[in-house]
Design a protein around this motif. Sequence first.
Motif, PDB file in Angstrom:
ATOM      1  N   LYS A   1      -2.966  -2.938 -12.297  1.00  0.00           N
ATOM      2  CA  LYS A   1      -2.368  -3.878 -11.344  1.00  0.00           C
ATOM      3  C   LYS A   1      -1.704  -3.147 -10.181  1.00  0.00           C
ATOM      4  N   ILE A   2      -1.027  -2.064 -10.468  1.00  0.00           N
ATOM      5  CA  ILE A   2      -0.420  -1.273  -9.393  1.00  0.00           C
ATOM      6  C   ILE A   2      -1.501  -0.750  -8.453  1.00  0.00           C
ATOM      7  N   ALA A   3      -2.563  -0.199  -9.035  1.00  0.00           N
ATOM      8  CA  ALA A   3      -3.653   0.356  -8.221  1.00  0.00           C
ATOM      9  C   ALA A   3      -4.313  -0.717  -7.385  1.00  0.00           C
ATOM     10  N   ASP A   4      -4.587  -1.888  -7.975  1.00  0.00           N
ATOM     11  CA  ASP A   4      -5.279  -2.948  -7.248  1.00  0.00           C
ATOM     12  C   ASP A   4      -4.394  -3.594  -6.190  1.00  0.00           C
ATOM     13  N   ALA A   5      -3.097  -3.652  -6.433  1.00  0.00           N
ATOM     14  CA  ALA A   5      -2.189  -4.162  -5.397  1.00  0.00           C
ATOM     15  C   ALA A   5      -2.274  -3.273  -4.161  1.00  0.00           C
ATOM     16  N   TYR A   6      -2.273  -1.966  -4.379  1.00  0.00           N
ATOM     17  CA  TYR A   6      -2.365  -1.031  -3.263  1.00  0.00           C
ATOM     18  C   TYR A   6      -3.739  -1.093  -2.612  1.00  0.00           C
ATOM     19  N   ARG A   7      -4.794  -1.137  -3.419  1.00  0.00           N
ATOM     20  CA  ARG A   7      -6.152  -1.219  -2.868  1.00  0.00           C
ATOM     21  C   ARG A   7      -6.308  -2.459  -1.992  1.00  0.00           C
ATOM     22  N   SER A   8      -5.753  -3.576  -2.436  1.00  0.00           N
ATOM     23  CA  SER A   8      -5.901  -4.819  -1.664  1.00  0.00           C
ATOM     24  C   SER A   8      -5.231  -4.703  -0.305  1.00  0.00           C
ATOM     25  N   TYR A   9      -4.093  -3.983  -0.246  1.00  0.00           N
ATOM     26  CA  TYR A   9      -3.393  -3.827   1.024  1.00  0.00           C
ATOM     27  C   TYR A   9      -4.144  -2.895   1.958  1.00  0.00           C
ATOM     28  N   MET A  10      -4.856  -1.941   1.406  1.00  0.00           N
ATOM     29  CA  MET A  10      -5.561  -0.949   2.211  1.00  0.00           C
ATOM     30  C   MET A  10      -6.982  -1.386   2.580  1.00  0.00           C
TER      31      MET A  10
ATOM     32  N   SER B   1      21.065  10.407   5.086  1.00  0.00           N
ATOM     33  CA  SER B   1      20.931  10.725   3.667  1.00  0.00           C
ATOM     34  C   SER B   1      20.340   9.619   2.830  1.00  0.00           C
ATOM     35  N   PHE B   2      20.743   8.391   3.041  1.00  0.00           N
ATOM     36  CA  PHE B   2      20.163   7.289   2.271  1.00  0.00           C
ATOM     37  C   PHE B   2      18.668   7.148   2.580  1.00  0.00           C
ATOM     38  N   ALA B   3      18.318   7.156   3.848  1.00  0.00           N
ATOM     39  CA  ALA B   3      16.914   6.980   4.231  1.00  0.00           C
ATOM     40  C   ALA B   3      16.061   8.145   3.756  1.00  0.00           C
ATOM     41  N   LEU B   4      16.625   9.347   3.792  1.00  0.00           N
ATOM     42  CA  LEU B   4      15.861  10.505   3.346  1.00  0.00           C
ATOM     43  C   LEU B   4      15.594  10.454   1.837  1.00  0.00           C
ATOM     44  N   LEU B   5      16.580  10.020   1.068  1.00  0.00           N
ATOM     45  CA  LEU B   5      16.332   9.867  -0.368  1.00  0.00           C
ATOM     46  C   LEU B   5      15.356   8.732  -0.632  1.00  0.00           C
ATOM     47  N   ARG B   6      15.412   7.691   0.193  1.00  0.00           N
ATOM     48  CA  ARG B   6      14.422   6.622   0.040  1.00  0.00           C
ATOM     49  C   ARG B   6      13.024   7.168   0.323  1.00  0.00           C
ATOM     50  N   GLU B   7      12.908   8.037   1.324  1.00  0.00           N
ATOM     51  CA  GLU B   7      11.607   8.648   1.617  1.00  0.00           C
ATOM     52  C   GLU B   7      11.150   9.557   0.477  1.00  0.00           C
ATOM     53  N   LEU B   8      12.101  10.277  -0.109  1.00  0.00           N
ATOM     54  CA  LEU B   8      11.759  11.087  -1.273  1.00  0.00           C
ATOM     55  C   LEU B   8      11.179  10.198  -2.372  1.00  0.00           C
ATOM     56  N   SER B   9      11.848   9.075  -2.619  1.00  0.00           N
ATOM     57  CA  SER B   9      11.353   8.129  -3.624  1.00  0.00           C
ATOM     58  C   SER B   9       9.985   7.588  -3.228  1.00  0.00           C
ATOM     59  N   ASP B  10       9.830   7.229  -1.946  1.00  0.00           N
ATOM     60  CA  ASP B  10       8.541   6.704  -1.463  1.00  0.00           C
ATOM     61  C   ASP B  10       7.425   7.742  -1.600  1.00  0.00           C
ATOM     62  N   ASN B  11       7.740   8.993  -1.278  1.00  0.00           N
ATOM     63  CA  ASN B  11       6.725  10.042  -1.368  1.00  0.00           C
ATOM     64  C   ASN B  11       6.262  10.242  -2.809  1.00  0.00           C
ATOM     65  N   ARG B  12       7.197  10.149  -3.726  1.00  0.00           N
ATOM     66  CA  ARG B  12       6.836  10.257  -5.137  1.00  0.00           C
ATOM     67  C   ARG B  12       5.970   9.077  -5.561  1.00  0.00           C
ATOM     68  N   LEU B  13       6.343   7.875  -5.091  1.00  0.00           N
ATOM     69  CA  LEU B  13       5.548   6.691  -5.416  1.00  0.00           C
ATOM     70  C   LEU B  13       4.150   6.794  -4.809  1.00  0.00           C
ATOM     71  N   LYS B  14       4.082   7.366  -3.610  1.00  0.00           N
ATOM     72  CA  LYS B  14       2.777   7.509  -2.949  1.00  0.00           C
ATOM     73  C   LYS B  14       1.844   8.400  -3.768  1.00  0.00           C
ATOM     74  N   VAL B  15       2.355   9.523  -4.227  1.00  0.00           N
ATOM     75  CA  VAL B  15       1.549  10.410  -5.067  1.00  0.00           C
ATOM     76  C   VAL B  15       1.088   9.674  -6.314  1.00  0.00           C
ATOM     77  N   MET B  16       1.996   8.960  -6.936  1.00  0.00           N
ATOM     78  CA  MET B  16       1.697   8.260  -8.176  1.00  0.00           C
ATOM     79  C   MET B  16       0.696   7.129  -7.956  1.00  0.00           C
ATOM     80  N   ILE B  17       0.949   6.287  -6.949  1.00  0.00           N
ATOM     81  CA  ILE B  17       0.121   5.098  -6.743  1.00  0.00           C
ATOM     82  C   ILE B  17      -1.258   5.475  -6.201  1.00  0.00           C
ATOM     83  N   GLU B  18      -1.306   6.431  -5.276  1.00  0.00           N
ATOM     84  CA  GLU B  18      -2.619   6.821  -4.748  1.00  0.00           C
ATOM     85  C   GLU B  18      -3.478   7.508  -5.818  1.00  0.00           C
ATOM     86  N   SER B  19      -2.835   8.206  -6.730  1.00  0.00           N
ATOM     87  CA  SER B  19      -3.618   8.807  -7.817  1.00  0.00           C
ATOM     88  C   SER B  19      -4.173   7.727  -8.737  1.00  0.00           C
ATOM     89  N   LEU B  20      -3.400   6.668  -8.962  1.00  0.00           N
ATOM     90  CA  LEU B  20      -3.912   5.551  -9.765  1.00  0.00           C
ATOM     91  C   LEU B  20      -5.053   4.847  -9.043  1.00  0.00           C
TER      92      LEU B  20
END
Length: 706
Positions: free
Chosen positions: A134-143, A101-120
């Motif tokens: 800054k959020i977008a560029d942090a992600y772009r730099s990692y990818m 349950s904890f990990a699944l809710l963390r994944e729910l949170s991660d999935n929401r962040l993924k939608v948000m950050i990838e759209s940015l």
Amino acid sequence: MNRLLIGAAVGALLLPASTVLAQEHACLDESCTVMSLFQDVPAVEGATGYQGIDAPKYGTWGFDTAGMDTSVSPGDSFMRYANGAALDRLVIPSDRTSYGSFALLRELSDNRLKVMIESLAARTDLVAGSDEQKIADAYRSYMDTDRIEQLDAQPLQPYLAAIRAADTHDKLAAYMGGTNGRIGASIFGTGITTDQKAPDRYVVSTGQAGIGLPNRDYYLSPLYADKKEKYQVYVARMLEMIGWENPVETAAAIVAMETRIAEAHWTPIENRNRDRTYNEYTIQRLVDEAPGFDWVGYYTAAQLGDVPRIIVRQDTAMPKIAAIYAETPVATLQAWEAFHSVDEAAPRLSRRFSDAQWEFRSRDLSGQPEQRTRDKRGISFAEGALGEAVGRQYVADYFPAESKAKMDELVANLRLALAARIETYEWMSAETKAAAQDKLAKFTVKIGYPDKWRDYSALEIRADDLFGNGERAGLFQWNYQLNRLNQSVDKTEWGMTPQTVNAYYNSTNNEIVFPAAILQPPFFDPDADPAVNYGGIGGVIGHEIGHGFDDQGSKSDGNGVLRSWWTTEDRANFEALTARLGAQYDQFEPLPGYKVQGGLTMGENIGDAAGTAVGLEAYHLSLAGAEAPVIDGFTGDQRFFLGWAQVWQSKSRDDALKQQVATDSHSPAEFRVIGPLRNIDAWYDAFDVQPGTAYYLAPADRVRIW
């Protein structure tokens, strides 16, 4: 970046040794995330986890009855009785060491962040210097893997050159001081925390560090001898990859030095004792009492050379570690610093480095078969650099206002329940009861998200500079800490982001904090049966309140001051109760030969005992004298206990369990369920638990704390 091994002084829902929080925080979950099986997302072989962005639903009234195994007696295994069928179909994803349950809710949170950050990251119209950019560029730099592979180890070269130039013990001590907020390590860890005896001000805190395995047991216990052997191979591998001379022989010398340091370290149980870990020093006193290490150079490089006082946590360990440092050849110390630098930098270097680190740190140590995908790690990197900026958007998208209002009602009932219970304790005098009631009345409650958000305007993030982004984010955080030293404590700050699936108690603020992401099923569902909510989030609320009164949290008063507010006799009575509880947990054995440490997990166990006992009473109060309805054949009390069990639905890999019992202040999930319940009379009545079952305790043997 220095790793200050200061531990949690109070309690939380779950917290791992690797999680860095202020010393007065304690969180709910060992991963500072949480675990459970969502009814509408059954785990199957090869599943990669929860994929949705909508909050899950459990059954029709908040509990998944299809996940039960009623062939098992509640007294033999309440975990399986409540969750057995769900656990049977739960498969740990290959990129996880545990799941539930904890990990699944963390994944729910991660999935929401993924939608948000990838759209940015896909946008081209972001305002330069904005949090969104800054959020977008942090992600772009990692990818940007092409650039990362092209650079390979190049970003690390200036650090390796500086380490080679630090060719004396004193130069290396200064180098270690300068690693705060930057790549590198120190044999001592230093941070800035709230002063436990003067909680309106900040103070510098220093403690033992210097080892690369999870804790001293991994060097000294035969149970972890295989992990130590693999660690030495890993050290040699990393040294070879950066071109360090004689990597195999040098790795052996490094591990030998760390083994000596581990022998000097305090045990995890000793590190929990707040009376022992508050020792006022000056820099000069450290110079006098722990010679062999250039303390003046160390603190000066950390920009702390003029601080008037320092809290030393493991005072008796400091002279021993300083002596080891003085006796170790400079060449070994340089190699030690080089290894820890590349070990820390590896996730931001080319694939050969990041894969090598994952293979040891996650696969060999914790049993994780597969590395998380690059995009998931990229989301984590962006979130780590700009946590509250990400959280602000998360709250706007996913946290309904009505959740906060309903939480206020739950918290109020929990406080009323504990206040009533305190007056019934025959082992506590009227004087101590009055002090306990004063502390309870002064609790501050934070729900959802902070009222004031972190300002990231001074942080530079570039889309083409992953390594630099990590360095600048680390320095930004360190400078933030430094700038607080001469200011009053900001009690509006949060120790977790809103998207964190956890909760915590902060002793110096005397506050309980519930981030938005945990206020979802199975913990909290506005549409669920109240009994299940009281067993879920009610148990969590009671758990965090209980940390204010556990074996360590109870050493601070209602104003957050570390002082005794107990009579001598009452404290002795309390410690006798906690000793009995600890003895129960000492008998729990999740794997053959690997037992739970009742002394290490004491605070969390008391929190669970309080959460369930006070939560149940609060549920009864909420009924306002009415009789609880029966739903699907289950009484209100039965539904409460089932709700508690459902939030701990999880599985762990064996290596992860071995690491947990050695390092973690939280008991494994199975014992989070049964440990507190077997001490509650109402649980026996609710499920007709009789003598002869595995977890039956005679009434005289049941421990009632808070």
